[in-house]
Design a protein around this motif. Structure first.
Motif, PDB file in Angstrom:
ATOM      1  N   GLN A 168       0.823  -1.205   0.000  1.00  0.00           N
ATOM      2  CA  GLN A 168       0.000   0.000   0.000  1.00  0.00           C
ATOM      3  C   GLN A 168       0.854   1.249   0.000  1.00  0.00           C
ATOM      4  O   GLN A 168       2.035   1.221   0.371  1.00  0.00           O
ATOM      5  N   ASN A 169       0.223   2.326  -0.415  1.00  0.00           N
ATOM      6  CA  ASN A 169       0.788   3.663  -0.276  1.00  0.00           C
ATOM      7  C   ASN A 169       0.151   4.322   0.941  1.00  0.00           C
ATOM      8  O   ASN A 169      -1.023   4.104   1.223  1.00  0.00           O
ATOM      9  N   GLY A 170       0.935   5.118   1.632  1.00  0.00           N
ATOM     10  CA  GLY A 170       0.399   5.919   2.726  1.00  0.00           C
ATOM     11  C   GLY A 170       0.799   7.360   2.524  1.00  0.00           C
ATOM     12  O   GLY A 170       1.745   7.663   1.786  1.00  0.00           O
ATOM     13  N   TYR A 171       0.097   8.253   3.170  1.00  0.00           N
ATOM     14  CA  TYR A 171       0.389   9.673   3.009  1.00  0.00           C
ATOM     15  C   TYR A 171       0.006  10.406   4.278  1.00  0.00           C
ATOM     16  O   TYR A 171      -0.701   9.889   5.144  1.00  0.00           O
ATOM     17  N   ARG A 172       0.466  11.615   4.357  1.00  0.00           N
ATOM     18  CA  ARG A 172       0.093  12.480   5.490  1.00  0.00           C
ATOM     19  C   ARG A 172       0.132  13.925   5.047  1.00  0.00           C
ATOM     20  O   ARG A 172       1.144  14.407   4.538  1.00  0.00           O
ATOM     21  N   PHE A 173      -0.992  14.640   5.238  1.00  0.00           N
ATOM     22  CA  PHE A 173      -1.011  16.075   5.030  1.00  0.00           C
ATOM     23  C   PHE A 173      -0.431  16.759   6.269  1.00  0.00           C
ATOM     24  O   PHE A 173      -0.447  16.200   7.362  1.00  0.00           O
ATOM     25  N   PRO A 174       0.079  17.984   6.133  1.00  0.00           N
ATOM     26  CA  PRO A 174       0.613  18.686   7.311  1.00  0.00           C
ATOM     27  C   PRO A 174      -0.455  18.872   8.380  1.00  0.00           C
ATOM     28  O   PRO A 174      -1.619  19.137   8.085  1.00  0.00           O
ATOM     29  N   SER A 175      -0.037  18.723   9.633  1.00  0.00           N
ATOM     30  CA  SER A 175      -0.934  19.015  10.748  1.00  0.00           C
ATOM     31  C   SER A 175      -1.113  20.527  10.862  1.00  0.00           C
ATOM     32  O   SER A 175      -0.414  21.312  10.201  1.00  0.00           O
ATOM     33  N   LEU A 176      -2.046  20.936  11.712  1.00  0.00           N
ATOM     34  CA  LEU A 176      -2.274  22.361  11.944  1.00  0.00           C
ATOM     35  C   LEU A 176      -0.980  23.077  12.324  1.00  0.00           C
ATOM     36  O   LEU A 176      -0.658  24.149  11.802  1.00  0.00           O
ATOM     37  N   PHE A 177      -0.246  22.478  13.263  1.00  0.00           N
ATOM     38  CA  PHE A 177       0.972  23.113  13.757  1.00  0.00           C
ATOM     39  C   PHE A 177       2.024  23.214  12.658  1.00  0.00           C
ATOM     40  O   PHE A 177       2.677  24.250  12.496  1.00  0.00           O
ATOM     41  N   GLU A 178       2.189  22.148  11.878  1.00  0.00           N
ATOM     42  CA  GLU A 178       3.185  22.163  10.804  1.00  0.00           C
ATOM     43  C   GLU A 178       2.806  23.153   9.711  1.00  0.00           C
ATOM     44  O   GLU A 178       3.677  23.762   9.095  1.00  0.00           O
ATOM     45  N   ALA A 179       1.540  23.324   9.480  1.00  0.00           N
ATOM     46  CA  ALA A 179       1.080  24.190   8.398  1.00  0.00           C
ATOM     47  C   ALA A 179       1.037  25.658   8.783  1.00  0.00           C
ATOM     48  O   ALA A 179       1.412  26.534   7.992  1.00  0.00           O
ATOM     49  N   PHE A 180       0.605  25.964  10.032  1.00  0.00           N
ATOM     50  CA  PHE A 180       0.244  27.342  10.367  1.00  0.00           C
ATOM     51  C   PHE A 180       0.937  27.931  11.584  1.00  0.00           C
ATOM     52  O   PHE A 180       0.603  29.040  11.992  1.00  0.00           O
ATOM     53  N   SER A 181       1.868  27.246  12.202  1.00  0.00           N
ATOM     54  CA  SER A 181       2.473  27.792  13.421  1.00  0.00           C
ATOM     55  C   SER A 181       3.131  29.139  13.141  1.00  0.00           C
ATOM     56  O   SER A 181       3.628  29.411  12.042  1.00  0.00           O
ATOM     57  N   ASN A 182       3.138  29.971  14.166  1.00  0.00           N
ATOM     58  CA  ASN A 182       3.668  31.332  14.013  1.00  0.00           C
ATOM     59  C   ASN A 182       4.165  31.790  15.391  1.00  0.00           C
ATOM     60  O   ASN A 182       3.596  32.668  16.014  1.00  0.00           O
ATOM     61  N   ILE A 183       5.247  31.164  15.855  1.00  0.00           N
ATOM     62  CA  ILE A 183       5.625  31.306  17.257  1.00  0.00           C
ATOM     63  C   ILE A 183       6.907  32.115  17.413  1.00  0.00           C
ATOM     64  O   ILE A 183       7.920  31.827  16.775  1.00  0.00           O
ATOM     65  N   ASN A 184       6.857  33.111  18.294  1.00  0.00           N
ATOM     66  CA  ASN A 184       8.071  33.795  18.723  1.00  0.00           C
ATOM     67  C   ASN A 184       8.637  33.030  19.917  1.00  0.00           C
ATOM     68  O   ASN A 184       7.964  32.868  20.922  1.00  0.00           O
ATOM     69  N   SER A 185       9.865  32.571  19.815  1.00  0.00           N
ATOM     70  CA  SER A 185      10.432  31.769  20.898  1.00  0.00           C
ATOM     71  C   SER A 185      11.922  32.040  21.016  1.00  0.00           C
ATOM     72  O   SER A 185      12.724  31.542  20.231  1.00  0.00           O
ATOM     73  N   GLY A 186      12.262  32.838  22.001  1.00  0.00           N
ATOM     74  CA  GLY A 186      13.667  33.080  22.276  1.00  0.00           C
ATOM     75  C   GLY A 186      14.430  33.672  21.105  1.00  0.00           C
ATOM     76  O   GLY A 186      15.587  33.307  20.869  1.00  0.00           O
TER      77      GLY A 186
END
Length: 858
Positions: A562-580
């Motif tokens: 079989q083939n498998g796939y994965r679309f980006p999760s919310l965090f992978e697609a839209f994160s926008n974080i200021n961190s250090g």
């Protein structure tokens, strides 16, 4: 009512029920459980093909955990007992948060592994994976656990690349009455740094069938304890000052695994006495800036209505609140973290329909790393601190101090006035910073998200039985639609469309599965085709084909591709974080356009910086000469926006009784090929506009904008593995269970170093011996686990995880007439502390007593 009063209230209710049961004995369900035989031939599963089928004839690998196995297990709960299934790897970021994986590429969030409860996804929406068993069933409501190791996306869609677990609960029509369970345990036994801590978990279940049409059930669980502590002092930056011969405890650029505020964004290269030194701020250890207490509450309710026999509609509501440590890239303290789920399901012999809404509110949670570094910065900015350090070093060397003494005294001077742990002022700072939703100056995690999901499935072979079933032909069709909604908080998520609305991210899919039984019902052929459309990606097709050959009723061989796939999760697609000082940005073009095109890879910047420092310190070049000499080490970012992740998977296996009916064997072999692994790269954008000065910008951190971007690795990854499980029943209900799994990363092509880390031991093995009827009222179970050491790689920390040798044991007494069960058990009973991954906590022995009472349970 206070938490303490609630605890004592339920404790006294439980003691009263125990006394009542002893005085007035009634028949218990535990008696029925004892009559269970290890008759694998009669097991029925639903997860492998989404319809009921014989376990032996499943077309894919599937692992079972039934009631008898749970009773024999010494694990703290059924959820923990999953660890001992064949091919399962467990990592433990927290006593209340455990993560499962199979067949490689493990991480602390694991968005490639799906967790269902009665076929309903119970992930936390913004994370894209479950918070362990936060919304899972209690021990009293679990009926069976089914786990598919490896790819399952043809039937279940996005995310299920590494496996899937389905937690099946008791139906109130079939299991009624009142039951209660109390676990009391202790951890941190014989610890040199922490006194022993008490653990308590109370569970209650009540179910009632009013008549043949209506039934309901209620479950409640409360867990209180003290978490495992992460306190590794391994230095992740041990080579920072080798050019000036500062090693070990003398390294002023040290980055200890579980100390935060001394990472890359908290370090600078200082010129001291004509040499370049990498100096880090002091930081704080995790145990100084977090609360390790555990207070987890969960409850659920379902109302079931039978339209007629086998036709049932149900409404269910689940809720959970957590105070617990959780880990993603960084470690977090979850405070008042809440999850809830409303679901409506319809079930008939030929049709299933599900509609559910999951909501998430992170409450007063905070990022432990951001908390540590911003406590440091709250009393003195980086610029002031490093200036004070430099001035004091110069003063001390002029006074005749050695380099090492001068460096230590410089740190002491720069740290004057630094907030001290376990003081009222320090606790006030944690409260203050924990409410600032910007990780450059605070630490708050403030996310509100929702997931709406609907799906339908119809077994056309039942609806069209006259034409299909007579020909041994099966046909299954299904659809699903899922939409995520996130309230933009300005730090973790924004709406890039800036239209004032909540962020939305949807996907939909359909699948068709056919099966045909031929050759005198010896050969079963199954094929599946799935198509999925994501809001930001074109339609993706996902085929699967499998065959099962039954030599006879006892021996079955299987193969699948079989083939498998994965679309980006919310965090992978839209994160926008200021961190250090580093901005983590989602990988969709709508989020990161312009960054990919203008940035330089952080790894090459680090190599360039180290080479410049080496030339200045050792080869005595001037700074300008060293920069010009090494500028060609800098490499432009040649990665781009996120694409779906793919895997091609091949598997063969055998299930059956090769000799007699006392030895059951389940074996498999798999081979996987991965493309487009989603991973993060760090890349910096120069802030200057003069192209000739690019290398000088890249040597000065103040002239760079720093990013961590979600993208796809260019590496093609191959891995393979095998596993075997043996179950042998002998002399008076003794059961011997042995399993072993092997996993190996074979090779990579186009290796760029940014693929997802394998993070998997080559060998995992379990040996278990148990008997639920050693005597009429006594049962026992003991399990030995071996896990080979392996390399762990992550953005937080990289290092070698030592091998694990664990022994778990339990002894159970059944007071059957009174409906009581007493279990004395322990995990890691030899108390050999271990870590399951780098940066994770030390896990020691856990000893506990469980008392379970059934009151009129049927």
């Amino acid at each position: 009512m206070s938490e303490k009063l609630l605890y004592h209230k339920y404790r006294y209710i439980f003691l009263y029920i125990t006394f009542f049961k002893i005085i007035f004995p009634q028949e218990s369900q535990a008696q029925a459980a004892d009559t269970l035989k290890s008759q694998v031939m009669n097991e029925v599963v639903v997860s492998a093909s989404r319809i009921k089928e014989n376990y032996l004839k499943s077309a894919t690998s599937i692992e079972l955990l039934n009631l008898k196995q749970i009773q024999q297990s010494a694990a703290l709960s059924y959820f923990d007992a999953i660890e001992n299934l064949k091919g399962v790897q467990l990592i433990t970021p927290s006593l209340g948060f455990r993560v499962y994986n199979a067949r490689g590429f493990t991480n602390t969030t694991n968005v490639r592994f799906v967790q269902l409860v009665d076929g309903i996804d119970n992930q936390a929406p913004h994370i894209g994976s479950p918070i362990a068993s936060a919304m899972g069933p209690t021990d009293l409501d679990i009926r069976q656990v089914e786990m598919i190791p490896g790819v399952a996306s043809a039937l279940y869609g996005m995310n299920s690349l590494s496996g899937l677990v389905n937690l099946l609960t008791l139906n109130p029509f079939d299991s009624q009455g009142f039951s209660m369970q109390q676990k009391t345990g202790v951890n941190h036994v014989a610890s040199s740094t922490i006194s022993p801590k008490i653990f308590s978990e109370t569970s209650v279940r009540y179910a009632k069938k009013w008549n043949e049409k209506w039934a309901f059930k209620i479950n409640f669980g409360y867990q209180k304890g003290y978490d495992w502590v992460a306190n590794s002092t391994f230095d992740l930056n041990s080579t920072a000052n080798t050019s000036v011969n500062l090693l070990g405890k003398d390294n002023v650029g040290a980055d200890y695994v579980n100390s935060y505020g001394n990472e890359s964004s908290n370090r600078r290269t200082l010129t001291l006495g004509g040499k370049k030194y990498v100096v880090a701020r002091t930081g704080y250890f995790e145990e100084e800036v977090t609360d390790y207490s555990i207070n987890n509450l969960k409850a659920d309710f379902s109302l079931n209505y039978k339209i007629r026999p086998q036709y049932e509609i149900a409404y269910s509501f689940k809720i959970a609140q957590l105070d617990n440590v959780y880990q993603r890239t960084n470690r977090f303290r979850l405070n008042d973290y809440r999850l809830s789920q409303n679901a409506i399901t319809y079930q008939s012999p030929g049709t299933q329909i599900k509609l559910y809404l999951t909501t998430e509110n992170t409450g007063k949670s905070y990022n432990i790393r951001s908390m540590a570094e911003n406590i440091d910065r709250s009393f003195k900015s980086d610029n002031v601190w490093f200036t004070d350090f430099t001035n004091e070093y110069n003063a001390q060397t002029k006074a005749g101090k050695t380099v090492i003494d001068a460096l230590n005294l410089a740190r002491t001077q720069a740290d004057k006035g630094r907030p001290q742990p376990n003081t009222p002022a320090f606790d006030d700072l944690i409260t203050k910073l924990g409410d600032i939703n910007n990780w450059d100056i605070g630490a708050a995690l403030r996310v509100k998200s929702t997931m709406l999901h609907t799906e339908g499935l119809t077994d056309l072979s039942k609806i069209l039985s006259s034409t299909l079933q007579k020909k041994n032909f099966g046909l299954l069709a299904g659809f699903d639609f899922r939409d995520y909604f996130v309230v933009p908080d300005g730090n973790y998520f924004i709406n890039p469309k800036a239209d004032g609305k909540n962020l939305s991210y949807w996907k939909t899919g359909v699948f068709l599965q056919g099966s045909k039984i031929v050759f005198d019902e010896k050969l079963k052929i199954v094929w599946t085709l799935r198509a999925d459309k994501n809001q930001y990606f074109n339609v993706r097709f996902n085929p699967r084909g499998s065959v099962v050959y039954s030599v006879n009723e006892n021996n079955h061989f299987r193969a699948s591709y079989q083939n498998g796939y994965r679309f980006p999760s919310l965090f992978e697609a839209f994160s926008n974080i200021n961190s250090g000082g580093v901005k983590r940005v989602g990988g969709l073009p709508i989020m990161s356009q312009g960054i990919f095109e203008n940035s330089y890879l952080r790894k090459t910047i680090d190599d360039f910086t180290a080479a410049v420092n080496q030339d200045i310190n050792v080869n005595k070049l001037t700074q300008n000469e060293a920069i010009i000499k090494n500028k060609n080490l800098l490499r432009k970012n040649d990665y781009s926006y996120l694409k779906p992740e793919y895997v091609n998977s091949f598997e063969i296996g055998y299930k059956g009784y090769p000799v007699g009916k006392t030895l059951f064997v389940d074996a498999d072999f798999y081979y996987n090929l991965y493309r487009n692994f989603m991973a993060q790269i760090e890349a910096n954008v120069p802030l200057g506009i003069n192209a000739d000065s690019l290398a000088f910008y890249m040597y000065d951190r103040n002239k760079q904008a720093r990013y961590r971007l979600w993208t796809n690795s260019k590496t093609i990854v191959r891995n393979y593995g095998a596993s075997i499980g043996l179950n042998y029943n002998f002399y008076r209900s003794f059961s011997l269970n042995v399993n072993a799994s092997f996993a190996k990363l074979q090779n990579t092509a186009n290796n760029d170093g940014f693929e997802e880390a394998f993070n998997t031991p080559r060998w995992i093995a379990n040996i278990g011996l148990g008997n639920t009827k050693l005597t009429k009222n006594i049962g026992f179970g003991v399990n030995y686990k071996y896990q080979e050491g392996f390399l762990w790689q992550s953005a937080l920390a990289t290092g070698n995880v030592p091998e694990i040798h664990n022994v778990d044991a339990q002894f159970t007494y059944y007071a059957r007439k009174q409906g009581l069960q007493f279990k004395i058990a322990g995990t890691n009973i030899l108390n050999r502390p271990y870590v399951s991954f780098i940066a994770g906590p030390n896990i020691g022995a856990f000893y506990y007593l469980t008392i379970m009472a059934d009151l009129g349970r049927k």
